[in-house]
Design a protein around this motif. Structure first.
Motif, mmCIF file in Angstrom:
data_model
loop_
_atom_site.group_PDB
_atom_site.id
_atom_site.type_symbol
_atom_site.label_atom_id
_atom_site.label_comp_id
_atom_site.label_asym_id
_atom_site.label_seq_id
_atom_site.Cartn_x
_atom_site.Cartn_y
_atom_site.Cartn_z
ATOM 1 N N SER A 61 46.465 36.347 35.552
ATOM 2 C CA SER A 61 45.544 37.160 36.361
ATOM 3 C C SER A 61 44.627 37.994 35.484
ATOM 4 C CB SER A 61 46.320 38.058 37.323
ATOM 5 O OG SER A 61 46.879 39.175 36.656
ATOM 6 N N GLN A 62 45.178 38.539 34.410
ATOM 7 C CA GLN A 62 44.376 39.393 33.540
ATOM 8 C C GLN A 62 43.304 38.595 32.798
ATOM 9 O OE1 GLN A 62 44.833 42.898 33.860
ATOM 10 N NE2 GLN A 62 45.849 41.825 35.514
ATOM 11 N N VAL A 63 43.608 37.359 32.477
ATOM 12 C CA VAL A 63 42.609 36.501 31.833
ATOM 13 C C VAL A 63 41.532 36.117 32.842
ATOM 14 C CG1 VAL A 63 42.222 34.262 30.739
ATOM 15 C CG2 VAL A 63 44.212 35.645 30.092
ATOM 16 N N VAL A 64 41.953 35.631 34.001
ATOM 17 C CA VAL A 64 41.011 35.132 35.006
ATOM 18 C C VAL A 64 40.126 36.259 35.535
ATOM 19 C CG1 VAL A 64 40.837 34.079 37.305
ATOM 20 C CG2 VAL A 64 42.466 33.183 35.641
ATOM 21 N N LYS A 65 40.683 37.446 35.704
ATOM 22 C CA LYS A 65 39.885 38.533 36.282
ATOM 23 C C LYS A 65 38.769 39.009 35.353
ATOM 24 C CE LYS A 65 41.727 43.072 35.384
ATOM 25 N NZ LYS A 65 42.265 44.278 35.958
ATOM 26 N N ILE A 137 34.773 40.322 42.662
ATOM 27 C CA ILE A 137 35.512 39.109 42.301
ATOM 28 C C ILE A 137 36.746 39.469 41.487
ATOM 29 C CG2 ILE A 137 35.415 37.024 40.861
ATOM 30 C CD1 ILE A 137 32.474 36.735 41.813
ATOM 31 N N SER A 138 36.583 40.391 40.559
ATOM 32 C CA SER A 138 37.707 40.830 39.727
ATOM 33 C C SER A 138 38.829 41.408 40.589
ATOM 34 C CB SER A 138 37.214 41.858 38.715
ATOM 35 O OG SER A 138 38.272 42.332 37.936
ATOM 36 N N ILE A 139 38.460 42.242 41.557
ATOM 37 C CA ILE A 139 39.460 42.827 42.453
ATOM 38 C C ILE A 139 40.141 41.757 43.290
ATOM 39 C CG2 ILE A 139 39.739 44.316 44.488
ATOM 40 C CD1 ILE A 139 37.572 46.142 43.219
ATOM 41 N N LEU A 140 39.350 40.825 43.820
ATOM 42 C CA LEU A 140 39.927 39.756 44.645
ATOM 43 C C LEU A 140 40.868 38.858 43.848
ATOM 44 C CD1 LEU A 140 36.904 38.728 46.895
ATOM 45 C CD2 LEU A 140 38.986 39.939 47.571
ATOM 46 N N VAL A 141 40.501 38.551 42.611
ATOM 47 C CA VAL A 141 41.369 37.723 41.762
ATOM 48 C C VAL A 141 42.688 38.441 41.520
ATOM 49 C CG1 VAL A 141 41.655 36.874 39.389
ATOM 50 C CG2 VAL A 141 39.548 36.389 40.639
ATOM 51 N N GLU A 142 42.616 39.707 41.147
ATOM 52 C CA GLU A 142 43.841 40.454 40.870
ATOM 53 C C GLU A 142 44.685 40.611 42.138
ATOM 54 O OE1 GLU A 142 45.341 44.391 38.454
ATOM 55 O OE2 GLU A 142 43.215 43.864 38.434
ATOM 56 N N LEU A 143 44.039 40.832 43.262
ATOM 57 C CA LEU A 143 44.762 40.951 44.526
ATOM 58 C C LEU A 143 45.449 39.635 44.884
ATOM 59 C CD1 LEU A 143 45.520 42.714 46.935
ATOM 60 C CD2 LEU A 143 43.397 41.957 48.036
ATOM 61 N N ALA A 144 44.764 38.530 44.704
ATOM 62 C CA ALA A 144 45.358 37.225 45.003
ATOM 63 C C ALA A 144 46.595 36.975 44.142
ATOM 64 C CB ALA A 144 44.331 36.111 44.794
ATOM 65 N N PHE A 145 46.503 37.280 42.863
ATOM 66 C CA PHE A 145 47.655 37.101 41.985
ATOM 67 C C PHE A 145 48.769 38.093 42.327
ATOM 68 C CE2 PHE A 145 44.838 34.518 39.420
ATOM 69 C CZ PHE A 145 45.691 33.588 38.854
ATOM 70 N N GLY A 146 48.401 39.323 42.685
ATOM 71 C CA GLY A 146 49.408 40.310 43.086
ATOM 72 C C GLY A 146 50.149 39.875 44.341
ATOM 73 N N VAL A 147 49.418 39.338 45.308
ATOM 74 C CA VAL A 147 50.052 38.833 46.534
ATOM 75 C C VAL A 147 50.947 37.640 46.209
ATOM 76 C CG1 VAL A 147 49.584 37.690 48.740
ATOM 77 C CG2 VAL A 147 48.305 39.739 48.110
ATOM 78 N N ALA A 148 50.489 36.767 45.303
ATOM 79 C CA ALA A 148 51.321 35.625 44.894
ATOM 80 C C ALA A 148 52.618 36.101 44.247
ATOM 81 C CB ALA A 148 50.544 34.723 43.938
ATOM 82 N N MET A 149 52.541 37.142 43.442
ATOM 83 C CA MET A 149 53.746 37.693 42.817
ATOM 84 C C MET A 149 54.679 38.270 43.880
ATOM 85 S SD MET A 149 51.825 39.495 39.583
ATOM 86 C CE MET A 149 53.215 40.466 39.033
#
Length: 160
Positions: A61-65, A137-149
Motif C-alpha cells: 500500500s505504501q508503495v502504490v499510494k 487517489i492516495s487516500i483511496l489506495v490506502e483505504l482500500a488496502f486498509g479495508v483489505a487488511m
C-alpha cells in the motif's frame, strides 16, 4: 482472545480506517498494529500468517499510494516542491482551523505555490486540481488496502 479483546481490536482498526480518511492518525499503521496485538495474543500459526499477509499488504500500500499519484503529478507537471509546500500548509492549517484545517491548508498551499511558480490563476488552478486528485487517489489506495487488511483479519476471526 476473548470477545472483548476482539471488539477492542476491531475498534482500533475502525479508528485506523477513519484516520486514513481524516489524516489525524497514522491510519493504516494503526490497523496493522491492532492485528499485531491480536497475533501476539493468539500465539498461533494462523495469527502469524495473518500478521505476515497484512504486513505485505501494508508495504504494498505504501508503495502504490506514492507511485500512482506521483505518476499522475509528473504528467501534470506538478513539482515535488509544490507538494512539500502543500504538506507544510496542511500542517499549519491543522493547528489554525480545527477539523478541516488540514484540507484547507493543503489546497491553499498547493494553489499558492503553483500561483507563484506559474504566475497566473489560469495556469495554477489545473495544477492544484491535479494535486488534489492525486491526494484523493492516495487516500483511496490506502483505504482500500486498509479495508483489505481488516477483512483479512475479520474473516480469519470468523472462520477460526
Amino acid at each position: 482472545m476473548n470477545t472483548l479483546g476482539l471488539v477492542l481490536v476491531g475498534i482500533a482498526m475502525a479508528v485506523g480506517l477513519a484516520g486514513i480518511v481524516v489524516p489525524i492518525l497514522p491510519g493504516i499503521i494503526l490497523v496493522w498494529l491492532a492485528i499485531l496485538v491480536w497475533a501476539l495474543e493468539e500465539q498461533s500459526a494462523v495469527g502469524w500468517w495473518i500478521l505476515a499477509i497484512t504486513g505485505v499488504l501494508l508495504i504494498v500500500s505504501q508503495v502504490v499510494k506514492y507511485v500512482l499519484p506521483g505518476r499522475d503529478l509528473s504528467k501534470a507537471g506538478v513539482p515535488n516542491s509544490t507538494l512539500w509546500i502543500g504538506g507544510l500548509a496542511a500542517l499549519v492549517g491543522f493547528f489554525v482551523i480545527p477539523v478541516v484545517g488540514v484540507f484547507v491548508g493543503f489546497i491553499a498551499g498547493i494553489y499558492l505555490a503553483e500561483r507563484v511558480r506559474l504566475k497566473t490563476h489560469d495556469a495554477a488552478w489545473p495544477s492544484t486540481v491535479a494535486a488534489l486528485k492525486a491526494a484523493g487517489i492516495s487516500i483511496l489506495v490506502e483505504l482500500a488496502f486498509g479495508v483489505a487488511m481488516f477483512l483479512t483479519w475479520l474473516i480469519t476471526v470468523i472462520v477460526t
